[in-house]
Design an enzyme around this catalytic site. Sequence first.
Site, PDB file in Angstrom:
ATOM      1  N   THR A   1      -0.272   4.738  -1.641  1.00 33.68           N
ATOM      2  CA  THR A   1      -0.390   6.075  -1.098  1.00 33.68           C
ATOM      3  C   THR A   1       0.414   6.814  -1.607  1.00 33.68           C
ATOM      4  O   THR A   1       0.028   8.906  -2.057  1.00 33.68           O
ATOM      5  CB  THR A   1      -0.370   5.873   0.268  1.00 33.68           C
ATOM      6  OG1 THR A   1       0.819   5.103   0.498  1.00 33.68           O
ATOM      7  CG2 THR A   1      -0.841   5.259   1.114  1.00 33.68           C
TER       8      THR A   1
ATOM      9  N   ASP B   1      -4.028  -1.536  -7.869  1.00 37.44           N
ATOM     10  CA  ASP B   1      -4.471  -0.102  -8.727  1.00 37.44           C
ATOM     11  C   ASP B   1      -4.394   0.174 -10.294  1.00 37.44           C
ATOM     12  O   ASP B   1      -4.298   0.516 -11.350  1.00 37.44           O
ATOM     13  CB  ASP B   1      -3.734   1.632  -8.467  1.00 37.44           C
ATOM     14  CG  ASP B   1      -2.270   1.117  -7.972  1.00 37.44           C
ATOM     15  OD1 ASP B   1      -1.719   0.114  -8.536  1.00 37.44           O
ATOM     16  OD2 ASP B   1      -2.304   1.818  -6.540  1.00 37.44           O
TER      17      ASP B   1
ATOM     18  N   CYS C   1     -25.194  -6.682 -16.513  1.00 44.99           N
ATOM     19  CA  CYS C   1     -24.489  -7.105 -18.254  1.00 44.99           C
ATOM     20  C   CYS C   1     -26.410  -7.589 -19.082  1.00 44.99           C
ATOM     21  O   CYS C   1     -27.005  -7.414 -18.050  1.00 44.99           O
ATOM     22  CB  CYS C   1     -23.812  -8.039 -16.956  1.00 44.99           C
ATOM     23  SG  CYS C   1     -23.468  -9.030 -18.860  1.00 44.99           S
TER      24      CYS C   1
ATOM     25  N   ALA D   1       0.906  -1.309   0.094  1.00 45.68           N
ATOM     26  CA  ALA D   1       0.054  -0.092  -0.376  1.00 45.68           C
ATOM     27  C   ALA D   1       0.889   1.202  -0.164  1.00 45.68           C
ATOM     28  O   ALA D   1       0.887   2.219  -0.139  1.00 45.68           O
ATOM     29  CB  ALA D   1      -0.695   0.077   0.764  1.00 45.68           C
TER      30      ALA D   1
ATOM     31  N   ILE E   1       9.434   6.231  -0.675  1.00 39.58           N
ATOM     32  CA  ILE E   1      10.087   5.593  -1.664  1.00 39.58           C
ATOM     33  C   ILE E   1      10.451   5.763  -2.986  1.00 39.58           C
ATOM     34  O   ILE E   1      11.552   5.336  -4.025  1.00 39.58           O
ATOM     35  CB  ILE E   1       8.443   4.153  -1.883  1.00 39.58           C
ATOM     36  CG1 ILE E   1       8.579   3.401  -1.350  1.00 39.58           C
ATOM     37  CG2 ILE E   1       9.344   2.967  -3.606  1.00 39.58           C
ATOM     38  CD1 ILE E   1       6.658   2.432  -1.203  1.00 39.58           C
TER      39      ILE E   1
ATOM     40  N   PHE F   1      -5.422   1.262   3.672  1.00 38.60           N
ATOM     41  CA  PHE F   1      -7.082   0.603   4.488  1.00 38.60           C
ATOM     42  C   PHE F   1      -6.846  -0.141   5.550  1.00 38.60           C
ATOM     43  O   PHE F   1      -7.353   0.538   6.385  1.00 38.60           O
ATOM     44  CB  PHE F   1      -6.766  -0.659   3.442  1.00 38.60           C
ATOM     45  CG  PHE F   1      -7.034  -1.326   1.815  1.00 38.60           C
ATOM     46  CD1 PHE F   1      -8.760  -0.970   2.112  1.00 38.60           C
ATOM     47  CD2 PHE F   1      -6.555  -0.628   1.034  1.00 38.60           C
ATOM     48  CE1 PHE F   1      -9.335  -1.123   0.437  1.00 38.60           C
ATOM     49  CE2 PHE F   1      -7.427  -0.928  -0.124  1.00 38.60           C
ATOM     50  CZ  PHE F   1      -8.671  -0.941  -0.164  1.00 38.60           C
TER      51      PHE F   1
ATOM     52  N   HIS G   1      -3.675  -9.615  -5.370  1.00 46.51           N
ATOM     53  CA  HIS G   1      -4.971  -9.007  -5.103  1.00 46.51           C
ATOM     54  C   HIS G   1      -5.820  -8.717  -6.378  1.00 46.51           C
ATOM     55  O   HIS G   1      -6.878  -8.000  -5.921  1.00 46.51           O
ATOM     56  CB  HIS G   1      -5.192  -8.010  -4.228  1.00 46.51           C
ATOM     57  CG  HIS G   1      -4.331  -9.052  -3.087  1.00 46.51           C
ATOM     58  ND1 HIS G   1      -3.552  -8.037  -1.947  1.00 46.51           N
ATOM     59  CD2 HIS G   1      -4.431  -9.827  -2.588  1.00 46.51           C
ATOM     60  CE1 HIS G   1      -3.177  -8.492  -0.737  1.00 46.51           C
ATOM     61  NE2 HIS G   1      -3.334 -10.042  -1.385  1.00 46.51           N
TER      62      HIS G   1
ATOM     63  N   CYS H   1     -21.966 -14.572 -16.155  1.00 44.81           N
ATOM     64  CA  CYS H   1     -21.786 -15.053 -17.362  1.00 44.81           C
ATOM     65  C   CYS H   1     -19.727 -14.490 -17.585  1.00 44.81           C
ATOM     66  O   CYS H   1     -19.538 -15.509 -18.702  1.00 44.81           O
ATOM     67  CB  CYS H   1     -22.523 -14.540 -18.444  1.00 44.81           C
ATOM     68  SG  CYS H   1     -22.031 -13.005 -19.017  1.00 44.81           S
TER      69      CYS H   1
END
Length: 243
Positions: free
Chosen positions: A29, A105, A147, A25, A231, A36, A120, A131
């Site tokens: 962010t 994302d 749908c 995460a 990061i 979360f 995930h 379907c």
Amino acid sequence: MEGKQVDLLLDWLRGSNYTVVFTGAGMSTESGLPDFRSSKGLWKQQDPSRVASIESLNKNVEAFIDFYRQRVIGVHEYKPHKGHHILAKWEKEGRIQSIITQNVDGFHQMAGSNRVHELHGTLQRVHCQKCGREESNERYLTGDVRCECGGIFRPNVVLFGEPLPQEAFQNALADSERAELFIVLGSSLTVTPANQMPVIAKRNGAKLVIVNMDETPLDGMADLVIHGEKIGELLEKLDSRLP
């Protein structure tokens, strides 16, 4: 980050023949997306079992659609940051071999990364739960989530109560076993079974590096731990010193 940590990580990056990056995460962010599990995260505002589960899709569909519509809007409003782009650049240069991500994302692919194992799933695509027909997430922007078959389009994410996608999981497992250098970026490492990937890499002889704002349960087994570093800035610092 101390200079000797930079030097050490640079040495490992240069010397590794198979480097795997694991993102959580904290990677998202920095692009502006909410997380979360922090004190201000989405799960503090809503009970995940009520809005992001198979049961919710079947019994509380309006709340399910509203929650995921907001999340789809989020991935359209924000974009990959410089860290995503540097990882894509490193893949092209052969410095990293794959990315394992807990994020949904799709920003790694948007930045240009090709070998991405999405544990995930992804918010970038949706499919009909009845379907199986698959489309882009535009359905959730327009509100047209029904749908033709009568089913509901749902995002291609792993809901509470569902198993991980087997192909992504098996590929991530194989890369973790093969890694010589395994770098965790922005994960609390509290979600199973995803958090077993760094453990598997370490047990198979990889150098384990954990970069996260806060401590993680696996810090004790890591060869290098970096806290409190953005990061994008860290990767930019490293990239500027690579030949």
